[in-house]
Enzyme design. Structure first.
Site, PDB file in Angstrom:
ATOM      1  N   THR A 101       0.867  -1.176   0.000  1.00 36.71           N
ATOM      2  CA  THR A 101       0.000   0.000   0.000  1.00 36.71           C
ATOM      3  C   THR A 101       0.902   1.223   0.000  1.00 36.71           C
ATOM      4  OG1 THR A 101      -1.781  -1.125   1.184  1.00 36.71           O
ATOM      5  CG2 THR A 101      -1.772   1.280   1.262  1.00 36.71           C
ATOM      6  N   LYS A 176      -7.309   1.534  -3.208  1.00 31.11           N
ATOM      7  CA  LYS A 176      -6.960   1.158  -1.836  1.00 31.11           C
ATOM      8  C   LYS A 176      -7.146   2.351  -0.897  1.00 31.11           C
ATOM      9  CE  LYS A 176      -5.515  -1.275   1.633  1.00 31.11           C
ATOM     10  NZ  LYS A 176      -4.198  -1.933   1.734  1.00 31.11           N
ATOM     11  N   LYS A 244       0.035   5.535   8.374  1.00 33.71           N
ATOM     12  CA  LYS A 244       0.789   5.683   7.127  1.00 33.71           C
ATOM     13  C   LYS A 244      -0.166   5.737   5.944  1.00 33.71           C
ATOM     14  CE  LYS A 244       2.126   2.306   4.808  1.00 33.71           C
ATOM     15  NZ  LYS A 244       1.693   1.544   3.587  1.00 33.71           N
TER      16      LYS A 244
END
Length: 296
Positions: A101, A176, A244
Protein backbone atom coordinates in the site's frame (compact mmCIF):
# COMPACT_ATOMS: atom_id res chain seq x y z
CA UNK A 1 -2.51 -21.61 -13.74
CA UNK A 2 -1.01 -19.47 -16.50
CA UNK A 3 1.54 -21.79 -18.10
CA UNK A 4 3.65 -18.84 -19.21
CA UNK A 5 4.60 -18.13 -15.60
CA UNK A 6 6.37 -20.93 -13.80
CA UNK A 7 9.00 -19.07 -11.77
CA UNK A 8 8.21 -16.15 -9.48
CA UNK A 9 10.11 -14.07 -6.96
CA UNK A 10 8.49 -12.77 -3.79
CA UNK A 11 10.13 -9.80 -2.07
CA UNK A 12 9.02 -9.21 1.52
CA UNK A 13 7.90 -11.98 3.85
CA UNK A 14 6.02 -10.08 6.54
CA UNK A 15 2.69 -11.08 8.06
CA UNK A 16 1.11 -10.72 4.61
CA UNK A 17 3.88 -11.76 2.24
CA UNK A 18 4.84 -14.94 4.08
CA UNK A 19 1.49 -16.72 3.56
CA UNK A 20 0.94 -15.14 0.13
CA UNK A 21 4.21 -16.58 -1.14
CA UNK A 22 3.28 -19.86 0.50
CA UNK A 23 0.13 -20.15 -1.61
CA UNK A 24 2.24 -19.82 -4.76
CA UNK A 25 4.62 -22.56 -3.63
CA UNK A 26 1.68 -24.83 -2.86
CA UNK A 27 0.33 -24.14 -6.35
CA UNK A 28 3.49 -25.64 -7.82
CA UNK A 29 5.37 -22.54 -8.90
CA UNK A 30 9.11 -22.24 -8.35
CA UNK A 31 9.33 -19.45 -5.77
CA UNK A 32 12.47 -17.42 -5.11
CA UNK A 33 12.23 -15.27 -1.97
CA UNK A 34 14.02 -12.33 -0.40
CA UNK A 35 13.43 -10.81 3.02
CA UNK A 36 15.40 -8.12 4.80
CA UNK A 37 15.70 -10.43 7.80
CA UNK A 38 17.36 -13.48 6.25
CA UNK A 39 16.23 -15.82 9.03
CA UNK A 40 12.61 -15.25 7.97
CA UNK A 41 13.43 -16.23 4.39
CA UNK A 42 15.26 -19.33 5.62
CA UNK A 43 12.24 -20.29 7.72
CA UNK A 44 9.94 -19.82 4.72
CA UNK A 45 12.09 -22.08 2.53
CA UNK A 46 12.16 -24.65 5.31
CA UNK A 47 8.36 -24.66 5.34
CA UNK A 48 7.54 -24.32 1.65
CA UNK A 49 10.64 -25.16 -0.39
CA UNK A 50 11.88 -22.85 -3.11
CA UNK A 51 15.02 -20.81 -2.57
CA UNK A 52 16.05 -17.72 -0.61
CA UNK A 53 18.49 -15.13 -1.85
CA UNK A 54 20.78 -12.46 -0.42
CA UNK A 55 19.41 -9.52 -2.43
CA UNK A 56 16.22 -8.63 -4.33
CA UNK A 57 18.30 -8.66 -7.51
CA UNK A 58 19.37 -12.25 -6.92
CA UNK A 59 15.82 -13.33 -6.11
CA UNK A 60 14.44 -11.68 -9.25
CA UNK A 61 17.00 -13.23 -11.60
CA UNK A 62 15.26 -15.76 -13.80
CA UNK A 63 11.76 -14.97 -12.50
CA UNK A 64 9.03 -14.20 -15.01
CA UNK A 65 6.99 -12.43 -12.34
CA UNK A 66 8.33 -10.50 -9.33
CA UNK A 67 5.95 -9.66 -6.47
CA UNK A 68 6.74 -7.06 -3.83
CA UNK A 69 5.03 -6.67 -0.44
CA UNK A 70 6.93 -4.36 1.91
CA UNK A 71 6.19 -1.39 4.17
CA UNK A 72 6.10 1.98 2.42
CA UNK A 73 7.23 3.98 -0.62
CA UNK A 74 10.89 4.12 0.44
CA UNK A 75 10.95 0.40 1.19
CA UNK A 76 9.58 -0.32 -2.28
CA UNK A 77 12.20 1.88 -3.91
CA UNK A 78 14.96 0.17 -1.98
CA UNK A 79 13.96 -3.34 -3.11
CA UNK A 80 13.11 -2.40 -6.72
CA UNK A 81 15.15 0.49 -8.10
CA UNK A 82 17.79 0.73 -5.35
CA UNK A 83 21.23 -0.82 -5.36
CA UNK A 84 20.80 -4.57 -5.91
CA UNK A 85 17.08 -3.94 -6.41
CA UNK A 86 14.84 -6.38 -8.24
CA UNK A 87 14.70 -4.40 -11.49
CA UNK A 88 18.45 -4.83 -11.97
CA UNK A 89 17.95 -8.60 -12.01
CA UNK A 90 14.77 -8.80 -14.10
CA UNK A 91 14.73 -9.74 -17.77
CA UNK A 92 13.04 -7.96 -20.66
CA UNK A 93 9.45 -9.12 -20.96
CA UNK A 94 9.07 -9.99 -17.27
CA UNK A 95 6.48 -8.44 -14.97
CA UNK A 96 6.65 -6.56 -11.63
CA UNK A 97 3.65 -6.46 -9.29
CA UNK A 98 3.71 -4.26 -6.19
CA UNK A 99 1.34 -5.34 -3.41
CA UNK A 100 2.53 -2.64 -1.00
CA UNK A 101 0.00 0.00 0.00
CA UNK A 102 1.86 3.02 -1.33
CA UNK A 103 1.28 6.29 -3.16
CA UNK A 104 -0.09 6.59 -6.68
CA UNK A 105 2.98 8.69 -7.47
CA UNK A 106 5.21 5.73 -6.67
CA UNK A 107 3.16 3.51 -8.96
CA UNK A 108 3.75 5.90 -11.86
CA UNK A 109 7.43 6.16 -10.94
CA UNK A 110 7.85 2.38 -10.98
CA UNK A 111 5.90 2.05 -14.20
CA UNK A 112 8.28 4.48 -15.90
CA UNK A 113 11.33 2.62 -14.57
CA UNK A 114 9.89 -0.67 -15.78
CA UNK A 115 9.04 0.63 -19.24
CA UNK A 116 12.65 1.75 -19.69
CA UNK A 117 13.63 -1.91 -19.25
CA UNK A 118 10.75 -3.43 -21.26
CA UNK A 119 9.22 -4.81 -18.04
CA UNK A 120 5.50 -4.78 -17.31
CA UNK A 121 4.16 -3.23 -14.09
CA UNK A 122 1.00 -3.50 -12.00
CA UNK A 123 0.24 -1.72 -8.74
CA UNK A 124 -1.84 -4.19 -6.75
CA UNK A 125 -2.47 -3.28 -3.10
CA UNK A 126 -4.47 -5.80 -1.10
CA UNK A 127 -7.18 -5.78 1.54
CA UNK A 128 -8.24 -8.54 3.92
CA UNK A 129 -5.46 -8.51 6.49
CA UNK A 130 -3.37 -11.38 7.75
CA UNK A 131 -6.41 -13.65 7.93
CA UNK A 132 -7.20 -12.99 4.27
CA UNK A 133 -3.61 -13.67 3.28
CA UNK A 134 -3.50 -16.94 5.19
CA UNK A 135 -6.85 -18.10 3.78
CA UNK A 136 -6.07 -17.04 0.22
CA UNK A 137 -9.06 -14.70 0.29
CA UNK A 138 -7.58 -11.25 -0.31
CA UNK A 139 -9.17 -8.46 -2.31
CA UNK A 140 -6.59 -7.22 -4.83
CA UNK A 141 -7.05 -3.85 -6.55
CA UNK A 142 -4.92 -3.54 -9.68
CA UNK A 143 -3.71 -0.72 -11.90
CA UNK A 144 -2.00 -1.39 -15.21
CA UNK A 145 -2.56 -2.56 -18.78
CA UNK A 146 -5.07 -5.24 -19.66
CA UNK A 147 -2.29 -7.36 -21.17
CA UNK A 148 -0.13 -7.25 -18.03
CA UNK A 149 -3.15 -7.93 -15.84
CA UNK A 150 -4.12 -10.95 -17.94
CA UNK A 151 -0.65 -12.41 -17.37
CA UNK A 152 -0.62 -11.77 -13.63
CA UNK A 153 -4.23 -12.55 -12.70
CA UNK A 154 -3.95 -16.36 -12.65
CA UNK A 155 -1.03 -16.10 -10.21
CA UNK A 156 -2.66 -13.44 -8.03
CA UNK A 157 -5.81 -15.55 -7.84
CA UNK A 158 -3.87 -18.11 -5.82
CA UNK A 159 -4.23 -15.82 -2.79
CA UNK A 160 -6.88 -13.39 -4.02
CA UNK A 161 -10.61 -14.00 -3.77
CA UNK A 162 -11.40 -10.89 -5.82
CA UNK A 163 -8.71 -9.72 -8.27
CA UNK A 164 -9.87 -6.71 -10.27
CA UNK A 165 -8.29 -4.37 -12.80
CA UNK A 166 -9.42 -0.89 -11.77
CA UNK A 167 -7.81 1.08 -14.60
CA UNK A 168 -4.43 2.46 -15.63
CA UNK A 169 -1.32 2.40 -13.45
CA UNK A 170 -2.05 4.06 -10.10
CA UNK A 171 -5.72 3.04 -10.10
CA UNK A 172 -5.05 0.18 -7.71
CA UNK A 173 -3.47 2.49 -5.15
CA UNK A 174 -6.25 5.04 -5.52
CA UNK A 175 -8.84 2.31 -4.94
CA UNK A 176 -6.96 1.16 -1.84
CA UNK A 177 -7.15 4.74 -0.56
CA UNK A 178 -10.95 4.58 -0.90
CA UNK A 179 -10.83 1.31 1.03
CA UNK A 180 -8.87 2.84 3.91
CA UNK A 181 -11.04 5.96 4.00
CA UNK A 182 -14.14 3.79 4.39
CA UNK A 183 -12.53 1.57 7.04
CA UNK A 184 -11.47 4.56 9.15
CA UNK A 185 -15.04 5.79 9.48
CA UNK A 186 -16.43 2.30 10.04
CA UNK A 187 -14.03 1.46 12.85
CA UNK A 188 -14.64 4.75 14.63
CA UNK A 189 -18.39 4.26 14.32
CA UNK A 190 -18.13 0.72 15.71
CA UNK A 191 -15.95 1.94 18.59
CA UNK A 192 -18.44 4.67 19.46
CA UNK A 193 -21.37 2.26 19.26
CA UNK A 194 -19.76 -0.28 21.58
CA UNK A 195 -18.68 2.49 23.95
CA UNK A 196 -22.22 3.87 24.04
CA UNK A 197 -23.66 0.40 24.69
CA UNK A 198 -21.22 -0.13 27.55
CA UNK A 199 -22.01 3.22 29.13
CA UNK A 200 -25.73 2.51 28.79
CA UNK A 201 -25.35 -0.77 30.67
CA UNK A 202 -26.31 -2.92 27.69
CA UNK A 203 -24.94 -6.39 26.98
CA UNK A 204 -22.51 -5.46 24.18
CA UNK A 205 -22.43 -8.95 22.68
CA UNK A 206 -26.20 -9.13 22.58
CA UNK A 207 -26.32 -5.69 20.96
CA UNK A 208 -23.92 -6.83 18.23
CA UNK A 209 -25.85 -10.06 17.72
CA UNK A 210 -28.93 -7.99 16.94
CA UNK A 211 -27.62 -5.04 14.95
CA UNK A 212 -25.15 -7.09 12.89
CA UNK A 213 -28.15 -8.70 11.19
CA UNK A 214 -29.33 -5.33 9.89
CA UNK A 215 -27.99 -2.28 8.09
CA UNK A 216 -25.26 -1.67 10.70
CA UNK A 217 -23.47 -4.93 9.92
CA UNK A 218 -19.94 -4.83 8.48
CA UNK A 219 -16.74 -6.86 8.17
CA UNK A 220 -15.29 -4.87 11.04
CA UNK A 221 -18.25 -5.63 13.27
CA UNK A 222 -18.20 -9.32 12.43
CA UNK A 223 -14.44 -9.80 12.83
CA UNK A 224 -13.47 -7.31 15.51
CA UNK A 225 -16.32 -6.89 17.99
CA UNK A 226 -15.31 -9.77 20.29
CA UNK A 227 -11.74 -8.56 20.78
CA UNK A 228 -12.93 -4.98 21.16
CA UNK A 229 -15.36 -5.94 23.92
CA UNK A 230 -12.55 -7.92 25.60
CA UNK A 231 -10.16 -4.94 25.21
CA UNK A 232 -7.66 -7.10 23.28
CA UNK A 233 -5.61 -5.43 20.55
CA UNK A 234 -2.34 -7.35 20.25
CA UNK A 235 -3.25 -8.59 16.75
CA UNK A 236 -4.39 -7.44 13.35
CA UNK A 237 -3.50 -4.36 11.30
CA UNK A 238 -1.31 -2.00 13.32
CA UNK A 239 -2.25 1.61 14.03
CA UNK A 240 1.19 2.71 12.78
CA UNK A 241 0.44 1.25 9.36
CA UNK A 242 -3.05 2.71 9.27
CA UNK A 243 -1.67 6.17 9.98
CA UNK A 244 0.79 5.68 7.13
CA UNK A 245 -2.08 4.76 4.83
CA UNK A 246 -4.31 7.63 5.97
CA UNK A 247 -1.43 10.04 5.44
CA UNK A 248 -1.29 8.90 1.81
CA UNK A 249 -5.07 9.33 1.52
CA UNK A 250 -5.06 12.83 2.96
CA UNK A 251 -2.15 13.97 0.77
CA UNK A 252 -3.88 12.66 -2.36
CA UNK A 253 -7.14 14.30 -1.26
CA UNK A 254 -5.41 17.67 -1.02
CA UNK A 255 -4.26 17.31 -4.61
CA UNK A 256 -7.70 16.25 -5.80
CA UNK A 257 -9.45 18.90 -3.70
CA UNK A 258 -11.50 16.10 -2.18
CA UNK A 259 -12.83 16.75 1.32
CA UNK A 260 -12.18 14.05 3.92
CA UNK A 261 -13.18 15.62 7.26
CA UNK A 262 -13.99 12.33 9.02
CA UNK A 263 -10.82 10.66 7.74
CA UNK A 264 -8.73 13.58 9.00
CA UNK A 265 -10.41 13.39 12.40
CA UNK A 266 -9.95 9.63 12.74
CA UNK A 267 -6.30 10.04 11.74
CA UNK A 268 -5.92 12.38 14.74
CA UNK A 269 -7.62 9.80 16.97
CA UNK A 270 -5.08 7.21 15.84
CA UNK A 271 -2.42 9.74 16.78
CA UNK A 272 -3.88 9.70 20.29
CA UNK A 273 -3.65 5.90 20.31
CA UNK A 274 0.02 6.13 19.36
CA UNK A 275 0.61 8.51 22.27
CA UNK A 276 -1.04 5.91 24.50
CA UNK A 277 1.64 3.46 23.36
CA UNK A 278 -0.63 1.67 20.91
CA UNK A 279 1.25 2.04 17.66
CA UNK A 280 1.33 -1.74 17.26
CA UNK A 281 -2.25 -2.30 18.43
CA UNK A 282 -4.96 -3.29 15.96
CA UNK A 283 -6.87 -0.41 14.38
CA UNK A 284 -9.97 -1.37 16.38
CA UNK A 285 -8.17 0.03 19.46
CA UNK A 286 -10.07 3.27 18.88
CA UNK A 287 -12.44 1.86 21.51
CA UNK A 288 -9.62 1.80 24.09
CA UNK A 289 -9.09 5.50 23.39
CA UNK A 290 -12.76 6.21 24.14
CA UNK A 291 -12.63 4.14 27.33
CA UNK A 292 -9.53 6.04 28.45
CA UNK A 293 -11.23 9.38 27.82
CA UNK A 294 -14.24 8.20 29.80
CA UNK A 295 -12.14 7.57 32.92
CA UNK A 296 -10.80 11.10 33.07
Amino acid sequence: MNQEISTVAFIGLGVMGYPMAGHLARAGLAVRVYNRTAAKAEAWVGEYGGSHHATPRDAAAGAELVLVCVGNDDDVRQVTTGENGALSGMSSGSLLVDHTTASADLAEELDAACRERDIGFIDAPVSGGQQGAENGALTIMCGGSEADFARAEPVLSRYGRAVTLMGAVGSGQLTKMVNQICIAGLVQGLAEGLHFAEQAGLDQQRVVDVISQGAAGSWQMQNRHKTMIADEYEHGFAVNWMRKDLGICLEQARRLQARLPVTALVDQFYGDVQIMGGGRWDTSSLLRRLRALGTR
